[in-house]
Design a protein around this motif. Structure first.
Motif, PDB file in Angstrom:
ATOM      1  N   GLN A   1       0.824  -1.204   0.000  1.00 57.20           N
ATOM      2  CA  GLN A   1       0.000   0.000   0.000  1.00 57.20           C
ATOM      3  C   GLN A   1       0.861   1.257   0.000  1.00 57.20           C
ATOM      4  N   ALA A   2       1.921   1.243   0.800  1.00 52.54           N
ATOM      5  CA  ALA A   2       2.812   2.409   0.873  1.00 52.54           C
ATOM      6  C   ALA A   2       3.484   2.664  -0.475  1.00 52.54           C
ATOM      7  N   ARG A   3       3.886   1.595  -1.144  1.00 45.73           N
ATOM      8  CA  ARG A   3       4.552   1.747  -2.444  1.00 45.73           C
ATOM      9  C   ARG A   3       3.601   2.326  -3.478  1.00 45.73           C
ATOM     10  N   LEU A   4       2.354   1.854  -3.480  1.00 50.65           N
ATOM     11  CA  LEU A   4       1.370   2.389  -4.418  1.00 50.65           C
ATOM     12  C   LEU A   4       1.082   3.858  -4.144  1.00 50.65           C
ATOM     13  N   GLU A   5       0.909   4.183  -2.870  1.00 50.16           N
ATOM     14  CA  GLU A   5       0.604   5.570  -2.505  1.00 50.16           C
ATOM     15  C   GLU A   5       1.778   6.492  -2.791  1.00 50.16           C
ATOM     16  N   LYS A   6       2.987   5.969  -2.697  1.00 53.10           N
ATOM     17  CA  LYS A   6       4.183   6.746  -3.053  1.00 53.10           C
ATOM     18  C   LYS A   6       4.128   7.185  -4.509  1.00 53.10           C
ATOM     19  N   HIS A   7       3.498   6.357  -5.346  1.00 53.34           N
ATOM     20  CA  HIS A   7       3.353   6.676  -6.773  1.00 53.34           C
ATOM     21  C   HIS A   7       2.094   7.501  -7.050  1.00 53.34           C
ATOM     22  N   GLY A   8       1.411   7.929  -6.007  1.00 57.52           N
ATOM     23  CA  GLY A   8       0.216   8.741  -6.192  1.00 57.52           C
ATOM     24  C   GLY A   8      -1.026   7.953  -6.526  1.00 57.52           C
TER      25      GLY A   8
END
Length: 402
Positions: free
Chosen positions: A71-78
């Protein structure tokens, strides 16, 4: 005893499936493999311009924090992530509709499934429902999807179902307790990540049951009358990897190499049975799951040796080859001896894994109906090497009563 005319009819049906499998393109997902490959998958999703994603999973994976890095990785990409954790084993129609409603509410542009076969199967059905104006009942069967599903990405957290590469989604009808298979090449995910690191915490019994599920896929696809050189190659590779790694994965769950090898074995087995099909093991196991909510891997494990015993006379050469791939050949042994050694090895594995030989929930009075449904499923869809009639099927299932 089945009438010869019926057997020829069933063989005709499966021969048509073989022709279809040869003619219809079977896509494969773009594959990421290895520790943290799930995060590489997240990076790849971001390259597609997707900004809203439905993450389909189950409550246990959310509670143990397995999804945090993803989830953090996806949110890092907006990418805005909406989590749907309402998937239970053997997902039902209502679970699919709830997921679809959440997807529409948040205007999600794609789906990421993280979990075992149930979240992945559910995600396939949700993705198909999102673009096809059809009920699940009307999508059931072969090639009923007119439009491509919503973009689908998967991260399996068990090494067993092979659902990350198959053309099938199985959903249960909660009223009839029957499985609804949706079968279409359009259901194959766009991308998949085989991340053994996510499987390190899997309990021994779940590891064993899902691993035996993968072994069942490999064996049933290899003995299928619709097997090809390609599917046999995948099935043998899967069998070899499972026989070399499953016991380690069960008894030393933190062994990353064994976990990664089992993930690849499950993938290979999925590639094999997608084209070659499965058989009576799955037909009976599906009905155990529908009637008693028996986990699919456990059901396959219990049924597998009984079906191999029954079919052995017609598949001795195939079983001998599988035995050799399993490392069981010692010197100059007959094919019959090797076939016996393979079946004995499978039974010994079940004992080692503490998987029961019988099904506690199986009731004698249910056996005629289970046999009828299993044979209907198998004879309409599966290229079994040796056919059986209802009386034979009932007798075989009776051996699994606790």
């Amino acid at each position: 005893m089945l009438f010869p005319v019926k057997v020829q009819y069933y063989k005709g049906l499966t021969k048509a499936l073989k022709v279809a499998a040869a003619v219809i393109p079977m896509p494969k997902p773009t594959l990421f493999s290895g520790a943290d490959s799930s995060l590489e998958l997240c990076d790849a999703i971001s390259h597609l311009g997707i900004k809203k994603l439905l993450l389909v999973t189950d409550k246990v994976l959310v509670e143990i924090g397995l999804l945090k890095d993803i989830q953090a990785r996806l949110e890092k990409h907006g990418i805005k992530v909406t989590i749907y954790d309402g998937i239970l084993p053997d997902p039902t129609y209502d679970q699919i509709e709830k997921g679809l409603a959440l997807l529409n509410k948040h205007q999600c542009e794609g789906i990421l499934a993280v979990g075992g076969g149930s979240p992945i199967d559910a995600s396939k059905a949700i993705a198909a429902r999102a673009t096809n104006n059809k009920s699940l009942e009307k999508m059931a069967g072969l090639f009923k999807l007119r439009k491509a599903p919503l973009p689908l990405f998967v991260v399996p957290t068990t090494a067993g179902t092979g659902s990350e590469v198959t053309i099938v989604s199985v959903v249960s009808n909660p009223e009839t307790h029957q499985k609804t298979p949706i079968i279409d090449p359009k259901l194959v995910p766009a991308m998949a990540a085989l991340d053994g690191k996510l499987m390190l915490g899997l309990p021994p019994f779940v590891t064993a049951a899902t691993g035996m599920d993968a072994l069942t896929h490999a064996i049933e696809s290899y003995i299928s009358t619709n097997a090809t050189d390609e599917t046999r190659s995948y099935a043998l590779a899967a069998t070899k990897l499972i026989m070399e790694n499953l016991e380690t994965a069960v008894h030393d769950g933190k062994n990353l190499e064994a976990r990664q090898n089992m993930a690849m074995a499950s993938y290979y087995a999925g590639l094999a049975f997608t084209k070659a099909g499965v058989g009576y093991v799955h037909a009976i196991a599906h009905n155990f799951g529908a009637l008693y909510a028996t986990p699919h891997g456990l059901a396959n494990s219990i049924v597998l040796p009984h079906i191999l015993d029954y079919s052995k006379s017609d598949i001795i050469s195939e079983l001998a080859t599988l035995a050799e791939a399993s490392g069981l050949k010692a010197g100059r042994e007959s094919n019959n001896k090797l076939a016996e050694k393979l079946i004995a090895r499978i039974r010994a594995m079940l004992v080692s894994f503490e998987i029961p030989a019988t099904l506690d929930s199986l009731k004698t009075e249910d056996i005629p109906r289970i046999a009828e449904l299993a044979l209907d499923e198998a004879h309409a869809n599966y290229p079994v090497p040796k056919y059986m009639d209802k009386r034979t099927c009932e007798a075989l299932i009776s051996k699994m009563v606790a």
